[in-house]
Scaffold this active site. Structure first.
Site, short mmCIF file in Angstrom:
data_model
loop_
_atom_site.label_atom_id
_atom_site.label_comp_id
_atom_site.label_asym_id
_atom_site.label_seq_id
_atom_site.Cartn_x
_atom_site.Cartn_y
_atom_site.Cartn_z
N CYS A 116 0.82 -1.23 0.00
CA CYS A 116 0.00 0.00 0.00
C CYS A 116 0.84 1.27 0.00
CB CYS A 116 -0.95 0.00 1.19
SG CYS A 116 -2.03 -1.42 1.21
N HIS A 253 -3.29 7.15 2.20
CA HIS A 253 -3.66 5.85 1.64
C HIS A 253 -5.05 5.49 2.16
CE1 HIS A 253 -3.98 1.73 0.66
NE2 HIS A 253 -3.84 1.32 1.90
N ASN A 283 -10.10 -0.56 -0.50
CA ASN A 283 -8.65 -0.43 -0.38
C ASN A 283 -8.02 -0.97 -1.67
OD1 ASN A 283 -5.94 -0.65 0.18
ND2 ASN A 283 -6.22 -1.60 2.20
O1 UT7 Z 1 -3.92 -1.26 3.35
C1 UT7 Z 1 -3.01 -1.78 4.27
C2 UT7 Z 1 -3.40 -1.46 5.59
N1 UT7 Z 1 -4.61 -2.14 6.00
C3 UT7 Z 1 -5.31 -1.58 6.95
O2 UT7 Z 1 -4.97 -0.50 7.35
C4 UT7 Z 1 -6.47 -2.31 7.57
C5 UT7 Z 1 -6.38 -2.15 9.06
N2 UT7 Z 1 -7.39 -2.82 9.85
C6 UT7 Z 1 -8.71 -2.53 9.76
O3 UT7 Z 1 -9.11 -1.72 8.98
C7 UT7 Z 1 -9.64 -3.20 10.75
O4 UT7 Z 1 -8.88 -3.88 11.72
C8 UT7 Z 1 -10.66 -4.16 10.09
C9 UT7 Z 1 -11.68 -3.37 9.32
C10 UT7 Z 1 -9.94 -5.14 9.18
C11 UT7 Z 1 -11.41 -4.96 11.16
O5 UT7 Z 1 -12.03 -4.09 12.09
P1 UT7 Z 1 -11.94 -4.40 13.66
O6 UT7 Z 1 -12.76 -3.37 14.33
O7 UT7 Z 1 -10.50 -4.49 14.02
O8 UT7 Z 1 -12.71 -5.79 13.76
P2 UT7 Z 1 -12.17 -7.20 14.29
O9 UT7 Z 1 -11.18 -7.79 13.36
O10 UT7 Z 1 -11.76 -7.06 15.70
O11 UT7 Z 1 -13.48 -8.08 14.24
C12 UT7 Z 1 -14.54 -7.82 15.13
C13 UT7 Z 1 -15.61 -8.85 14.89
C14 UT7 Z 1 -15.13 -10.30 14.96
O12 UT7 Z 1 -16.13 -11.05 15.59
P3 UT7 Z 1 -15.99 -11.48 17.14
O13 UT7 Z 1 -14.73 -12.29 17.19
O14 UT7 Z 1 -15.90 -10.20 17.90
O15 UT7 Z 1 -17.25 -12.25 17.38
C15 UT7 Z 1 -15.04 -10.69 13.50
O16 UT7 Z 1 -15.22 -12.08 13.33
O17 UT7 Z 1 -16.19 -8.67 13.59
C16 UT7 Z 1 -16.19 -9.93 12.90
N3 UT7 Z 1 -16.01 -9.69 11.49
C17 UT7 Z 1 -17.04 -9.44 10.66
N4 UT7 Z 1 -18.38 -9.37 10.87
C18 UT7 Z 1 -19.16 -9.09 9.81
C19 UT7 Z 1 -14.85 -9.62 10.77
N5 UT7 Z 1 -15.12 -9.34 9.49
C20 UT7 Z 1 -16.47 -9.23 9.39
C21 UT7 Z 1 -17.35 -8.94 8.32
N6 UT7 Z 1 -18.68 -8.87 8.58
N7 UT7 Z 1 -16.91 -8.72 7.07
#
Ligand code: UT7
Length: 326
Positions: A116, A253, A283
């Site tokens: 990225c 980005h 992204n």
């Molecule tokens: O481009 C390179 C750089 N990349 C980035 O900068 C991305 C950085 N990270 C992020 O943007 C975020 O961490 C994400 C958007 C990927 C995830 O957000 P989060 O608030 O950190 O969510 P999480 O991974 O902690 O997931 C929370 C919950 C989980 O469920 P439990 O374990 O709490 O029951 C996941 O299983 O959300 C669940 N989950 C989803 N639910 C519905 C994960 N993906 C999804 C989904 N739909 N697509």
């Protein structure tokens, strides 16, 4: 004191025709528009056709940028492509693109893979080559075909990414050596190779002989991204002798609107000065910055004379920043 400055004299972009919405995704994996839009700010993304190559998208973006700059392919002294999703393992997508563009035989062409941060890395390379007097005019492209390395059954990642291309044409010019100059005022790139496991593809030539799928430790990447993009921003402002309050646009980005908002707050940039395209592009990794530049110039947001701060962070980890006066 007079100095060489690299100016952006044209920009262009291309987005594949197919738009995939959050509702479309909710029919493919267990997710919903509410989760995706509140956690990421993404509402839709473009997806390339199966047969649509990375070099095809790059070609369309460069053709638009060359038209915008009023130049033709034979004016180019360099073709530089930032991508993590090349057409082939070898040769470089930049060489394939150079062939499609019909640049002069002998014109150097190569790819940069910094995920990225790829476009920030590539423009840094090109700016340095201009300053060394090695080139005058170049096409610098950020392009990704990420849909080909997304696991469409993994809801943690498949909702995040999109395809597309952005390009700028740069040209050597002269400046006074002050922050009032037009052109690239400062660049800075970084990497930390101890964090490769937080964001990577599960395959590659040597390891698996296939390209694998994207995997990410989202929380770790999120935390690192905010600090890294602020660090790079402060550094390019310092190098250029500019201040946070001088910034007309923050164009980071585009990975996640919450990361972007957090960077904006820490840099004291008002919300209305922050450019967001992640809502309709997703992204697009190395393509996100040149796509946002081209779109923002085309829709009249970025105007001549505007000072634009461009931080990025991605797999590697890599990160960096550009400070450009348009
Ligand atoms: O481009 C390179 C750089 N990349 C980035 O900068 C991305 C950085 N990270 C992020 O943007 C975020 O961490 C994400 C958007 C990927 C995830 O957000 P989060 O608030 O950190 O969510 P999480 O991974 O902690 O997931 C929370 C919950 C989980 O469920 P439990 O374990 O709490 O029951 C996941 O299983 O959300 C669940 N989950 C989803 N639910 C519905 C994960 N993906 C999804 C989904 N739909 N697509």
């Amino acid at each position: 004191m007079k100095c060489i400055r690299t100016k952006i004299i044209g920009c262009g972009h291309y987005l594949p025709e197919k738009v995939l919405t959050n509702d479309d995704l909710s029919k493919m994996v267990e997710t919903n528009d509410e989760w995706i839009s509140t956690r990421t700010g993404i509402r839709s993304r473009h997806i390339a056709k199966k047969e649509e190559l990375t070099s095809d998208m790059a070609l369309k973006a460069v053709n638009m940028a060359m038209k915008n700059a009023g130049i033709s392919a034979e004016d180019l002294d360099l073709v530089l492509v930032a991508t993590a999703t090349p057409d082939k393992t070898t040769p470089a997508t930049a060489c394939i693109l150079a062939g499609k563009l019909g640049v002069k035989v002998g014109t150097p062409a190569f790819d940069v893979n910094a995920a990225c941060s790829g476009f920030v890395y590539a423009l840094t390379m090109a700016d340095n080559m201009v300053k060394l007097g090695q080139i005058k005019t170049a096409a610098v492209v950020g392009v990704e075909n990420l849909s080909k390395i997304v696991d469409w059954q993994d809801r943690n990642t498949c909702v995040l990414f999109g395809d597309g291309a952005g390009a700028v044409i740069i040209r050597a010019s002269e400046g006074e050596g002050t922050a009032e100059d037009t052109g690239i005022l400062a660049t800075k790139i970084y990497a930390d190779g101890s964090q490769t496991e937080n964001l990577y593809a599960t395959g590659g030539v040597a390891e698996t002989q296939n390209s694998g799928f994207i995997k990410m430790n989202g929380k770790e990447v999120f935390k690192f991204a905010v600090g890294a993009m602020c660090e790079a921003s402060h550094e390019v402002l310092r190098i250029a002798g500019a201040k946070e309050e001088d910034i007309d646009w923050l164009l980071p980005h585009q990975a996640n609107s919450r990361i972007i908002a957090s960077v904006g707050q820490k840099l004291n940039v008002a919300d209305e000065k922050v450019i967001i395209t992640v809502d309709h592009h997703g992204n697009t990794s190395a393509a996100s910055i040149p796509l946002a530049i081209s779109e923002s110039v085309a829709n009249g947001k970025i105007k001549t004379g505007d000072l634009v701060l461009i931080p990025a962070m991605g797999a590697g980890f890599t990160w960096g920043g550009l400070l450009i006066r348009f």
